[in-house]
Design a protein around this motif. Structure first.
Motif, short mmCIF file in Angstrom:
data_model
loop_
_atom_site.label_atom_id
_atom_site.label_comp_id
_atom_site.label_asym_id
_atom_site.label_seq_id
_atom_site.Cartn_x
_atom_site.Cartn_y
_atom_site.Cartn_z
N GLU A 82 0.82 -1.21 0.00
CA GLU A 82 0.00 0.00 0.00
C GLU A 82 0.85 1.26 0.00
O GLU A 82 0.31 2.36 0.04
N ASP A 83 2.16 1.09 -0.04
CA ASP A 83 3.05 2.25 0.14
C ASP A 83 3.60 2.81 -1.16
O ASP A 83 3.79 4.02 -1.28
N LYS A 85 4.18 4.34 -4.80
CA LYS A 85 3.44 5.19 -5.72
C LYS A 85 3.23 4.43 -7.01
O LYS A 85 4.17 3.87 -7.58
N TYR A 87 1.30 5.50 -10.06
CA TYR A 87 1.11 6.13 -11.37
C TYR A 87 2.44 6.37 -12.09
O TYR A 87 3.43 6.83 -11.50
N TYR A 299 0.50 -5.52 -6.09
CA TYR A 299 -0.56 -4.51 -5.98
C TYR A 299 -1.93 -5.12 -6.33
O TYR A 299 -2.83 -4.40 -6.73
N ARG A 394 -4.77 -2.54 -6.83
CA ARG A 394 -5.30 -2.47 -5.46
C ARG A 394 -6.83 -2.43 -5.46
O ARG A 394 -7.45 -1.79 -4.60
N ASP A 399 -14.97 -1.88 -4.40
CA ASP A 399 -14.73 -0.84 -5.41
C ASP A 399 -15.56 -1.06 -6.67
O ASP A 399 -15.67 -0.16 -7.51
N LYS A 415 -10.32 6.57 -7.23
CA LYS A 415 -9.22 6.66 -6.27
C LYS A 415 -7.89 6.69 -7.03
O LYS A 415 -7.06 5.80 -6.88
N GLU A 417 -5.15 8.35 -6.73
CA GLU A 417 -3.93 8.42 -5.94
C GLU A 417 -3.52 7.04 -5.43
O GLU A 417 -2.33 6.75 -5.32
N ARG A 418 -4.48 6.18 -5.18
CA ARG A 418 -4.19 4.86 -4.63
C ARG A 418 -4.20 3.76 -5.68
O ARG A 418 -3.46 2.78 -5.56
N GLN A 419 -5.00 3.92 -6.76
CA GLN A 419 -5.25 2.80 -7.66
C GLN A 419 -4.78 2.97 -9.10
O GLN A 419 -4.54 1.96 -9.77
N ARG A 421 -2.61 3.00 -12.13
CA ARG A 421 -1.24 2.70 -12.55
C ARG A 421 -0.87 3.43 -13.83
O ARG A 421 0.28 3.83 -14.02
#
Length: 433
Positions: A82-83, A85, A87, A299, A394, A399, A415, A417-419, A421
């Motif tokens: 989860e850490d 980045k 994108y 991920y 993720r 979702d 999401k 920022e989190r998901q 790629r």
């Protein structure tokens, strides 16, 4: 000296202002429309600019909420990174080729499947001339049951949304030269003006095909016969494609997550009349395929969404009425009509096509043929090439509702920022690499 000083100051200010305007024009911002395409080339979109993010003011207050009715859960020990980045770290690809294997898991490296099309792509010595080929084994059905890896199979090319049948290992060089090389890629401006793939000029070659029709971006079914092969080419019937990594020989989490996500996606697609199983080739709808490793299994779950071009065009054209007021797109309207009539599919009537459980023929409203606009939608007459690929990671079952409502149907991310790629948008000339 004062007038000269004043004029010099004015000239400096004017030059500085012009420089700022030029710098602002050339510097990307977080706006999805801020990156100019000056020469038809593609630009790397900075984070936040490739696809629009949902906006509660436009998409509803709950647009960024997890599904509250989701009962499907990952195993308790399902842990992922989860850490990191996400994108901007996927490698560029030009064409994505899915090979039908009828399986959901494969050898660790699918190219090691002896006598397979995947092995032939790696070892034939012919490289695509139009960029990197991403190769995926898939659970697309085999043409025949109990066939060996070396028997002819079916492949799907993206973003052209083209199915090529009767592909065998020995015909892979011809496939690359005459179907992959001329096909539109992730960085072909949309809509493409590429010529229709044509067979080589070989003695004994016969061509039984309708003339190419580029008016709607699709290629008619055609049979290309050579002394050693006979390819059958036709458009993919689906409007959207979801690809889920299911390869547990690479990572158990992929094998666990893919079937759970498919179940949850199906739950949300069925009421809209958009779900298509592996054998359902009604025009339109959403096809869901399991594919082999695409990278980034830590991920999990990785999910790729390909959207056909005319859908992306409508989203941008119909987003507002010109006065800043959000409008319901033609696509949303037709999906709502279909959702009001959505029913389970029980079987096939040989004379009238697929019929629903209440006896109403699929593609009709109350048994009547739909209006001209809906008829075009139902029969896929205006469906073009893929213009977008949205690659998420993720992804969890909760979702899926938002992904269906906003990402698949509207091309918006929830999401990022989190998901998110990466991916591409051919219409706006943007890529993540």
């Amino acid at each position: 000296m004062a007038p000269f000083s004043t004029n010099r100051h004015r000239m400096t200010a004017t030059f500085s202002s012009a420089l700022k305007r030029g710098r602002a024009f050339l510097t990307p911002t977080n706006s999805s429309t801020a990156i100019p395409r000056l020469d038809g080339s593609f630009s790397k979109a900075p984070e936040g600019a490739l696809f629009p993010k949902v906006d509660p003011a436009v998409d509803g207050e709950d647009c960024d909420h997890d599904c509250q009715s989701c009962s499907i859960k990952y195993p308790a020990k399902f842990k992922i990174d989860e850490d990191d980045k996400l994108y901007g770290h996927v490698n560029a690809w030009a064409t994505h080729m899915l090979v039908a294997t009828g399986k959901t898991d494969w050898l660790r490296d699918v190219s090691d499947e002896k006598g397979s099309v995947m092995e032939a792509v790696r070892d034939c010595g012919v490289e695509p001339s139009n960029g990197k080929l991403m190769l995926s084994a898939s659970n697309m059905p085999l043409p025949h049951e109990h066939q060996s890896p070396s028997d002819p199979t079916t492949i799907l090319l993206l973003p052209s949304f083209t199915i090529v049948e009767n592909v065998s290992p020995e015909t892979v060089p011809n496939l690359i030269k005459h179907h992959i090389d001329p096909a539109p890629t992730s960085t072909t401006p949309f809509p493409s003006q590429s010529p229709d793939p044509s067979p080589p000029n070989i003695s004994g070659l016969s061509l039984n095909a309708a003339p190419p029709n580029r008016s709607n971006g699709t290629t008619p079914s055609s049979i290309l016969s050579t002394p050693s092969s006979a390819f059958t080419r036709r458009p993919c019937p689906h409007k959207y494609l979801i690809l889920l990594c299911s390869q547990k020989t690479r990572d158990a989490r992929c094998g666990q997550s893919a079937p759970l996500l498919r179940r949850e996606l199906e739950r949300h697609l069925r009421p809209l009349g958009l779900y298509r199983d592996l054998h359902d080739e009604r025009p339109g709808g959403v096809g869901i395929y399991f594919i082999s490793h695409v990278g980034g299994h830590k991920y999990s779950a990785n999910l790729m969404i390909y959207r056909r071009g005319e859908v992306a065009v409508r989203d941008e054209v119909d987003a507002s009425d010109g006065n800043g007021n959000q409008q319901v797109s033609h696509e949303d309207t037709q999906d709502q009509i279909r959702s009001n009539r959505a029913v389970e599919i029980d079987g096939v009537d040989g004379s009238n096509g697929i019929r629903s459980s209440d006896g109403v023929q699929a593609g009709t409203l109350n048994g009547q043929m739909p209006s001209r606009g809906l008829d075009r939608e139902t029969n896929g007459g205006e469906m073009g090439e893929g213009s977008q690929c949205i690659w998420l990671a993720r992804v969890r079952p909760e979702d899926c509702e938002g992904i269906v409502k906003h990402t698949i149907l509207k091309g918006k991310v929830i999401k990022p920022e989190r998901q998110l790629r990466g991916g591409f948008d051919r219409q706006r000339g943007l890529v993540s690499w």
